[in-house]
Design a protein around this motif. Sequence first.
Motif, mmCIF file in Angstrom:
data_model
loop_
_atom_site.group_PDB
_atom_site.id
_atom_site.type_symbol
_atom_site.label_atom_id
_atom_site.label_comp_id
_atom_site.label_asym_id
_atom_site.label_seq_id
_atom_site.Cartn_x
_atom_site.Cartn_y
_atom_site.Cartn_z
ATOM 1 N N GLY A 48 0.708 -1.098 -0.093
ATOM 2 C CA GLY A 48 0.064 0.005 0.030
ATOM 3 C C GLY A 48 0.818 1.346 0.120
ATOM 4 O O GLY A 48 2.073 1.339 0.106
ATOM 5 N N TYR A 49 -0.103 2.353 -0.080
ATOM 6 C CA TYR A 49 0.849 3.670 -0.080
ATOM 7 C C TYR A 49 0.222 4.720 0.954
ATOM 8 O O TYR A 49 -1.275 4.837 0.841
ATOM 9 N N GLY A 50 0.847 5.365 1.760
ATOM 10 C CA GLY A 50 0.516 6.418 2.375
ATOM 11 C C GLY A 50 1.546 7.462 2.531
ATOM 12 O O GLY A 50 2.775 7.115 2.361
ATOM 13 N N SER A 51 1.214 8.633 2.891
ATOM 14 C CA SER A 51 1.999 9.943 2.822
ATOM 15 C C SER A 51 3.438 9.673 3.729
ATOM 16 O O SER A 51 4.228 10.079 3.554
ATOM 17 N N GLY A 52 3.009 8.789 5.038
ATOM 18 C CA GLY A 52 4.135 8.638 5.854
ATOM 19 C C GLY A 52 4.669 7.337 5.920
ATOM 20 O O GLY A 52 5.520 6.777 6.892
ATOM 21 N N TRP A 53 4.197 6.348 5.041
ATOM 22 C CA TRP A 53 4.499 4.964 4.981
ATOM 23 C C TRP A 53 5.869 4.555 4.613
ATOM 24 O O TRP A 53 6.327 5.481 3.812
ATOM 25 N N PRO A 54 6.608 3.417 4.858
ATOM 26 C CA PRO A 54 7.585 2.994 4.072
ATOM 27 C C PRO A 54 7.352 2.839 2.406
ATOM 28 O O PRO A 54 6.214 2.574 2.088
ATOM 29 N N GLU A 55 8.437 3.409 1.654
ATOM 30 C CA GLU A 55 8.337 3.301 0.469
ATOM 31 C C GLU A 55 7.986 1.980 -0.330
ATOM 32 O O GLU A 55 8.887 0.945 -0.040
ATOM 33 N N THR A 107 -4.982 7.855 -7.789
ATOM 34 C CA THR A 107 -4.663 9.240 -7.949
ATOM 35 C C THR A 107 -4.920 9.989 -6.737
ATOM 36 O O THR A 107 -4.350 11.144 -6.693
ATOM 37 N N GLY A 108 -5.677 9.595 -5.770
ATOM 38 C CA GLY A 108 -5.804 10.169 -4.596
ATOM 39 C C GLY A 108 -7.080 11.058 -4.325
ATOM 40 O O GLY A 108 -7.700 11.750 -5.307
ATOM 41 N N GLY A 109 -7.767 10.527 -3.273
ATOM 42 C CA GLY A 109 -9.103 11.056 -3.115
ATOM 43 C C GLY A 109 -9.345 11.838 -1.956
ATOM 44 O O GLY A 109 -10.451 12.368 -1.473
ATOM 45 N N ASN A 110 -8.125 12.327 -1.112
ATOM 46 C CA ASN A 110 -8.230 13.124 0.043
ATOM 47 C C ASN A 110 -7.252 14.201 0.072
ATOM 48 O O ASN A 110 -6.177 13.955 -0.048
ATOM 49 N N ASP A 111 -7.802 15.480 -0.172
ATOM 50 C CA ASP A 111 -6.983 16.835 -0.312
ATOM 51 C C ASP A 111 -5.762 16.814 0.915
ATOM 52 O O ASP A 111 -4.729 17.100 0.577
ATOM 53 N N HIS A 112 -6.180 16.460 2.025
ATOM 54 C CA HIS A 112 -5.280 16.731 3.264
ATOM 55 C C HIS A 112 -4.269 15.575 3.036
ATOM 56 O O HIS A 112 -3.161 15.783 3.241
ATOM 57 N N GLU A 113 -4.632 14.296 2.788
ATOM 58 C CA GLU A 113 -3.477 13.211 2.588
ATOM 59 C C GLU A 113 -2.354 13.672 1.338
ATOM 60 O O GLU A 113 -1.351 13.671 1.509
ATOM 61 N N GLN A 114 -3.196 14.319 0.222
ATOM 62 C CA GLN A 114 -2.328 14.722 -0.862
ATOM 63 C C GLN A 114 -1.352 15.825 -0.362
ATOM 64 O O GLN A 114 -0.111 15.750 -0.694
ATOM 65 N N GLN A 115 -1.798 16.678 0.338
ATOM 66 C CA GLN A 115 -1.189 17.878 0.570
ATOM 67 C C GLN A 115 0.119 17.542 1.626
ATOM 68 O O GLN A 115 1.084 18.172 1.669
ATOM 69 N N ARG A 116 -0.040 16.249 2.519
ATOM 70 C CA ARG A 116 1.157 15.937 3.101
ATOM 71 C C ARG A 116 2.320 15.801 2.305
ATOM 72 O O ARG A 116 3.390 15.829 2.806
ATOM 73 N N ASP A 117 2.040 15.206 1.105
ATOM 74 C CA ASP A 117 3.299 14.934 0.166
ATOM 75 C C ASP A 117 3.355 16.152 -0.518
ATOM 76 O O ASP A 117 4.330 16.125 -1.609
ATOM 77 N N GLY A 118 2.831 17.334 -0.455
ATOM 78 C CA GLY A 118 3.065 18.647 -1.297
ATOM 79 C C GLY A 118 2.160 18.522 -2.539
ATOM 80 O O GLY A 118 2.540 19.660 -3.162
ATOM 81 N N GLY A 252 -12.309 1.768 19.406
ATOM 82 C CA GLY A 252 -11.506 2.545 18.993
ATOM 83 C C GLY A 252 -10.026 2.085 19.840
ATOM 84 O O GLY A 252 -9.210 2.949 19.956
ATOM 85 N N ARG A 253 -10.075 0.883 20.341
ATOM 86 C CA ARG A 253 -8.882 0.718 21.042
ATOM 87 C C ARG A 253 -7.713 0.428 20.272
ATOM 88 O O ARG A 253 -6.451 0.602 20.550
ATOM 89 N N ALA A 254 -7.783 0.078 19.024
ATOM 90 C CA ALA A 254 -6.717 0.043 18.199
ATOM 91 C C ALA A 254 -6.864 0.408 16.909
ATOM 92 O O ALA A 254 -6.217 -0.075 15.775
ATOM 93 N N ASN A 255 -7.797 1.329 16.492
ATOM 94 C CA ASN A 255 -8.544 1.710 15.102
ATOM 95 C C ASN A 255 -7.251 2.697 14.592
ATOM 96 O O ASN A 255 -7.908 3.835 14.322
ATOM 97 N N TRP A 256 -6.066 2.528 14.643
ATOM 98 C CA TRP A 256 -5.086 3.483 13.992
ATOM 99 C C TRP A 256 -5.306 3.672 12.576
ATOM 100 O O TRP A 256 -4.934 4.776 12.373
ATOM 101 N N PRO A 257 -5.601 2.620 11.666
ATOM 102 C CA PRO A 257 -5.565 3.346 10.378
ATOM 103 C C PRO A 257 -6.514 4.384 9.970
ATOM 104 O O PRO A 257 -6.611 5.225 9.072
ATOM 105 N N ALA A 258 -7.592 4.014 10.690
ATOM 106 C CA ALA A 258 -8.746 5.129 10.221
ATOM 107 C C ALA A 258 -8.499 6.544 10.849
ATOM 108 O O ALA A 258 -8.814 7.506 10.362
ATOM 109 N N ARG A 259 -7.842 6.337 12.185
ATOM 110 C CA ARG A 259 -7.470 7.659 12.505
ATOM 111 C C ARG A 259 -6.529 8.418 11.742
ATOM 112 O O ARG A 259 -6.425 9.666 11.674
ATOM 113 N N ALA A 260 -5.433 7.663 11.311
ATOM 114 C CA ALA A 260 -4.464 8.178 10.262
ATOM 115 C C ALA A 260 -5.047 8.851 8.987
ATOM 116 O O ALA A 260 -4.716 9.930 8.758
ATOM 117 N N TRP A 261 -6.359 8.294 8.612
ATOM 118 C CA TRP A 261 -6.770 8.783 7.333
ATOM 119 C C TRP A 261 -7.826 9.901 7.328
ATOM 120 O O TRP A 261 -8.242 10.515 6.522
#
Length: 371
Positions: A48-55, A107-118, A252-261
């Motif tokens: 997968g791909y995320g703005s802060g994830w390993p390449e 392509t990206g559907g979240n403006d905030h997530e896209q802006q993390r990568d500029g 929400g005890r471990a729901n970290w992916p949803a919080r991140a996105w």
Amino acid sequence: MTVEFIGMIGTQHASEIHAPSGPVIDPEYTRRFARAHEDAGFDRILIGYGSGWPEGGQVAAHVAAHTDRLGLLIAHRPGFVAPTLAARTFATLDQFSGGRVAVHTITGGNDHEQQRDGDYLGKDERYARTDEYLQILRRAWSSPEPFDFDGAYYRFADFSAHVQPAHRIPLYFGGSSEAAYRVGGKHADTFALWGEPLAETAEQIASVRNAAQAAGRAEPPGISVSFRPILGPTEELAWERAHAILDTITTGRANWPARAWRTDGPPQNAGSQRLLAAAEKGDLHDRALWTAPAKASGAAGNSTALVGTPETVAQALLDYVDIGVTTILIRGYDPLDDAIDYGRHLLPLVRQELAHRAATARTEAATVGAR
């Protein structure tokens, strides 16, 4: 008919019900996770791909070095790397891995997530840029001669790729908007959707095929659908496990992916909006589709489940094959253990039925031909 099975790996143990443990990049865990998919009989794994994830390309290279045949589906966002460099990068890895690379275009559907990568382009412009990007990738991977390009987003002269892929690299494409249908229908080998009810999935398949036809394609893309199977030896035990998973997500005890996105307000991307709309109609759809986890997590990623015994879930997957699905992406809430269980209990049932159907069709064809 052959159906492709795709899993998904990460570089540390984590999911909606498991808080991350260990280092962000755990080489041994990553190796075990990939090997489990290969041993289970998966055709590919998604990285997968995320703005802060390993390449993802480097993760794929590590996986390629520790597996023998497993395909590598690398999620990639156009816009952050020049397409000429991306073409050489993927072609190089394809050569080193013996022709195992595929690219999943997001392509990206979240403006905030896209802006993390500029990236500050709006959605429509992002899709227009992706259109150019994929044109360049395909030409770079197939052109024996140098070429120029002069577009709205990319411009270069006399580009020549000295490295070519070991095989024709498949392009997967994700999205559920009209812009996604248009660009993915034009370029994709496989168009990826999240797991909606059968009727809604059939509507999306028709939209993709119409877009491909409008682009002048003789053959439409294949169709991938993604699910989170929850298996149990009986229906009762499968649902008991499903509700325990939902409880962990909801609290929400471990729901970290949803919080991140998640960002303030409803999700911007059409795929999440569609999953939430399906969830509003009811928790259970068709044979075994359960939308409650999508609602609980804000539909952050593919988050609808198929719940039941392996036999029930296998039949549910075949229902999607019957409406035109050619690829199935499945990943579990217990990521490593579920991948192993899918290989033991689920994939063989689907493949057995598909083989039976193919044999029956051959017998019927032979009978008709002998008349």
